[in-house]
Design an enzyme around this catalytic site. Structure first.
Site, PDB file in Angstrom:
ATOM      1  N   HIS A 145      28.059  18.805  60.151  1.00  0.00           N
ATOM      2  CA  HIS A 145      27.760  20.157  60.628  1.00  0.00           C
ATOM      3  C   HIS A 145      28.400  21.145  59.652  1.00  0.00           C
ATOM      4  O   HIS A 145      29.129  22.041  60.051  1.00  0.00           O
ATOM      5  CB  HIS A 145      28.302  20.360  62.039  1.00  0.00           C
ATOM      6  CG  HIS A 145      27.603  19.542  63.084  1.00  0.00           C
ATOM      7  ND1 HIS A 145      27.818  19.729  64.426  1.00  0.00           N
ATOM      8  CD2 HIS A 145      26.691  18.538  62.987  1.00  0.00           C
ATOM      9  CE1 HIS A 145      27.080  18.869  65.124  1.00  0.00           C
ATOM     10  NE2 HIS A 145      26.385  18.137  64.266  1.00  0.00           N
ATOM     11  N   TYR A 189      22.423  18.723  39.541  1.00  0.00           N
ATOM     12  CA  TYR A 189      23.087  17.687  40.328  1.00  0.00           C
ATOM     13  C   TYR A 189      22.499  17.530  41.728  1.00  0.00           C
ATOM     14  O   TYR A 189      22.437  16.420  42.256  1.00  0.00           O
ATOM     15  CB  TYR A 189      24.591  17.959  40.367  1.00  0.00           C
ATOM     16  CG  TYR A 189      25.144  18.023  38.961  1.00  0.00           C
ATOM     17  CD1 TYR A 189      25.310  16.862  38.227  1.00  0.00           C
ATOM     18  CD2 TYR A 189      25.404  19.242  38.353  1.00  0.00           C
ATOM     19  CE1 TYR A 189      25.761  16.909  36.917  1.00  0.00           C
ATOM     20  CE2 TYR A 189      25.853  19.301  37.038  1.00  0.00           C
ATOM     21  CZ  TYR A 189      26.027  18.140  36.324  1.00  0.00           C
ATOM     22  OH  TYR A 189      26.444  18.188  35.027  1.00  0.00           O
TER      23      TYR A 189
END
Length: 215
Positions: A96, A120
């Site tokens: 979360h 990335y």
């Protein structure tokens, strides 16, 4: 130490690292990893990433039966969906994390969730599907992941949090950290006309690192 004992220790160590750096909080988030015999180790329901006990992880056998440990997370449909549709999945992590959740509040399902700001995110995540809001624990979340037919290693649950599958628990944790960092970059540069990777640069990354890319 057996391979499973090492995996239990690693899973709890990485979960605690995520917790201590504020990437999830309280009793939120869940994590699982495939065992050598084809079973699963899963974080129990209602537990904190900062205080997971290796000996109390939920243990499933290769047939999906809960055979040992505490009751698993209520988000098992999410985990099962990734394992069943992505043959390379050896671990699944759900957080979360604040920046990714914040970005989901500003993005509509169907839009590109993570802009191509660095190579990335592309390398570790591929395209990230933003799924609509579901009630926590709703099996429909797993059905939505299954509907992607294994074409995504990462999804973002709107107003909830990211879920990432990796070849092992280290790879899955690294990738979900990259997702959160890219979401933070997107928020920091939102409205500032940031210089994202061009289409040519994105294609070069895909070719250079032989990425599976089905945008």
């Amino acid at each position: 130490m057996s391979a499973e004992a090492r995996l239990r220790e690693t899973l709890c160590l990485l979960a605690r690292s995520l917790f201590e750096r504020g990437l999830t909080h309280g009793s939120t988030g869940n994590i699982s990893a495939r065992t050598e015999d084809g079973g699963l180790l899963v974080s129990p329901t209602g537990t904190s990433f900062g205080r997971l006990d290796p000996g109390r992880l939920a243990r499933f056998d290769a047939d999906g039966n809960h055979v040992d440990g505490d009751r698993p997370t209520k988000e098992m449909p999410l985990h099962s969906a990734f394992y069943d549709t992505r043959g390379t999945a050896g671990a699944v992590v759900h957080l979360h994390s604040c920046h990714s959740v914040a970005l989901s509040l500003l993005t509509e399902p169907g839009e590109e969730f993570l802009p191509p700001l660095t190579p990335y995110g592309m390398m570790q995540l591929g395209p990230v599907e933003l799924l609509p809001f579901f009630l926590p624990g709703d099996p429909a979340m797993g059905q939505a992941v299954r509907g992607l037919a294994g074409k995504r290693s990462a999804v973002m649950l709107a107003n909830h949090g990211p879920v990432v599958a990796g070849r092992d628990v280290e790879a899955a944790c690294n990738a979900i950290e990259e997702l959160e960092a890219t979401a933070q970059l997107a928020l920091l540069t939102r409205g500032l006309n940031p210089r994202a990777l061009t289409g040519a640069q994105q294609r070069a990354v895909i070719a250079r690192f032989d990425l599976e890319w089905d945008a």
